[in-house]
Design a protein around this motif. Structure first.
Motif, PDB file in Angstrom:
ATOM      1  N   LYS A 121       8.102  -5.921  -8.027  1.00  0.00           N
ATOM      2  CA  LYS A 121       8.296  -6.909  -6.975  1.00  0.00           C
ATOM      3  C   LYS A 121       7.647  -6.523  -5.653  1.00  0.00           C
ATOM      4  O   LYS A 121       7.174  -7.390  -4.917  1.00  0.00           O
ATOM      5  CB  LYS A 121       9.795  -7.139  -6.769  1.00  0.00           C
ATOM      6  N   GLN A 122       7.605  -5.230  -5.329  1.00  0.00           N
ATOM      7  CA  GLN A 122       7.062  -4.809  -4.043  1.00  0.00           C
ATOM      8  C   GLN A 122       5.632  -4.297  -4.126  1.00  0.00           C
ATOM      9  O   GLN A 122       4.920  -4.311  -3.120  1.00  0.00           O
ATOM     10  CB  GLN A 122       7.955  -3.723  -3.430  1.00  0.00           C
ATOM     11  N   CYS A 123       5.201  -3.845  -5.314  1.00  0.00           N
ATOM     12  CA  CYS A 123       3.839  -3.320  -5.507  1.00  0.00           C
ATOM     13  C   CYS A 123       3.471  -2.309  -4.410  1.00  0.00           C
ATOM     14  O   CYS A 123       2.539  -2.531  -3.625  1.00  0.00           O
ATOM     15  CB  CYS A 123       2.817  -4.454  -5.532  1.00  0.00           C
ATOM     16  N   PRO A 124       4.210  -1.200  -4.309  1.00  0.00           N
ATOM     17  CA  PRO A 124       3.939  -0.239  -3.220  1.00  0.00           C
ATOM     18  C   PRO A 124       2.622   0.493  -3.430  1.00  0.00           C
ATOM     19  O   PRO A 124       2.095   0.568  -4.553  1.00  0.00           O
ATOM     20  CB  PRO A 124       5.131   0.716  -3.304  1.00  0.00           C
ATOM     21  N   ALA A 125       2.088   1.024  -2.349  1.00  0.00           N
ATOM     22  CA  ALA A 125       0.886   1.855  -2.444  1.00  0.00           C
ATOM     23  C   ALA A 125       1.214   3.160  -3.172  1.00  0.00           C
ATOM     24  O   ALA A 125       2.355   3.626  -3.166  1.00  0.00           O
ATOM     25  CB  ALA A 125       0.335   2.153  -1.046  1.00  0.00           C
TER      26      ALA A 125
END
Length: 354
Positions: A270-274
């Motif tokens: 859901k957030q697709c973090p780096a």
């Protein structure tokens, strides 16, 4: 002296200073025993050793046993064999099927009972959902073949193989089963993500940018464990940050990483973090043991054993391709297959009895 009198591993004798204290630790020689993948798999415990437990093996000697009450932590199970095990149906359905089999063996009569068909499909959909929410056509065909093999009275007249109708019914049944779970508003994030083709009236976001599951991601987006919230699981994440700084606590780290798996997957999807930020939040995933465990949590497949199995399968063909390679690249590659073939001949000759 640089280590305040603490012992450290000596790699070169020239590092020894005058009047230094040495501690000699005898180390047993490392003996490697090469075995085929089939022999390794034969030494593993049987896959159906216990129907209500799931064993998660790490690279260390620790083993974590999850009971059936903790099954919500891993919402998908691994189908150990290529053969689908037909479940036991309700008492009345089993009685009808046994009677139908006897009639089929006697005079070839086929069983045609609409309500019975509905009960069979409902039970099969429930079992299949435990392995995957979106079965492929081959998986459905494997399941239907096992069903007809166990109950030949369910063959369909007029079908070229007696299976086609059951395949189509099962595809529709899985779609209806997923819709029923969504309609009951059960916590199943995987279904919600796949059903978001457009923003709903009570949502501010859209489906743009949300990752969809790939073919091998069995535990793509599992729900949070029963009784846990995002706050409690985030506390587990913070605890892992402190545990990775300690020594010899792989068991505790594995338990906490397993418990926070669903929370971690929701963060990824859901957030697709780096990558840099994700590594800071989950530093335990940088270890070799947790890489293997995370791969198994997502795909239910052991990483190292699967890789070695595929490597054994493709090695003869790769050696054949390398031997036919020409030019400068072939000149550089050719000594490697020759060396491997020579080592294999030496190992084979040593294994032969005198």
């Amino acid at each position: 002296m640089d280590f305040n009198g603490q012992f450290f591993t000596l790699t070169h004798i020239g590092d020894v200073e005058d009047h230094a204290t040495l501690k000699v630790v005898p180390v047993k020689p490392v003996v490697l025993t090469l075995s085929t993948v089939e022999e390794i798999e034969a030494d593993l415990p049987p896959p159906h050793e216990s129907s209500d437990t799931i064993s998660t093996h790490s690279s260390s000697s620790d083993t974590i046993i999850l009971s059936s009450s903790d099954e919500s932590r891993i919402s998908r199970r691994s189908q150990q064999s290529n053969r689908f095990e037909i479940p036991t149906f309700s008492f009345d359905v089993e009685q009808h099927l046994q009677a139908g089999n006897q009639a089929f063996l006697k005079d070839g009569a086929l069983l045609n009972h609409p309500s019975l068909t509905s009960s069979i499909l409902e039970k099969l959909a429930e079992v299949v959902f435990g392995y995957t929410a979106y079965p492929t056509g081959i998986q459905i065909l494997t399941m239907v073949e096992a069903l007809i093999e166990k109950f030949p009275c369910l063959r369909e007249p007029g079908s070229f193989n007696g299976l086609y109708g059951w395949q189509q019914r099962m595809k529709w049944k899985m779609g209806n089963y997923r819709a029923k779970l969504r309609g009951r508003q059960l916590p199943c994030p995987e279904l919600e993500v796949n059903s978001r083709k457009r923003p709903r009236s009570n949502e501010n976001g859209s489906s743009k940018g949300i990752k969809k599951p790939k073919k091998a991601e069995v535990n793509y987006l599992p729900p949070l464990p029963i009784g846990d919230t995002e706050a409690t699981l985030d506390k587990e994440r913070v605890d892992v940050l402190h545990e990775v700084k300690k020594k010899n606590n792989e068991r505790i780290i594995s338990e906490k990483m397993d418990r926070s798996f669903s929370f971690r997957r929701q963060e990824v999807v859901k957030q697709c973090p780096a990558i840099h930020d994700f590594r800071e939040r989950w530093p335990a995933l940088l270890s070799e043991a947790q890489i293997k465990e995370e791969f198994k949590r997502i795909t239910t497949v052991p990483l190292e054993r699967t890789f070695l199995t595929k490597l054994d399968f493709y090695t003869p063909k790769m050696l054949e391709i390398f031997s036919k390679k020409g030019g400068l690249a072939g000149t550089k590659i050719r000594p490697l297959p020759d060396s491997l073939s020579q080592q294999f001949r030496v190992m084979t000759s040593e294994e032969q009895p005198m």
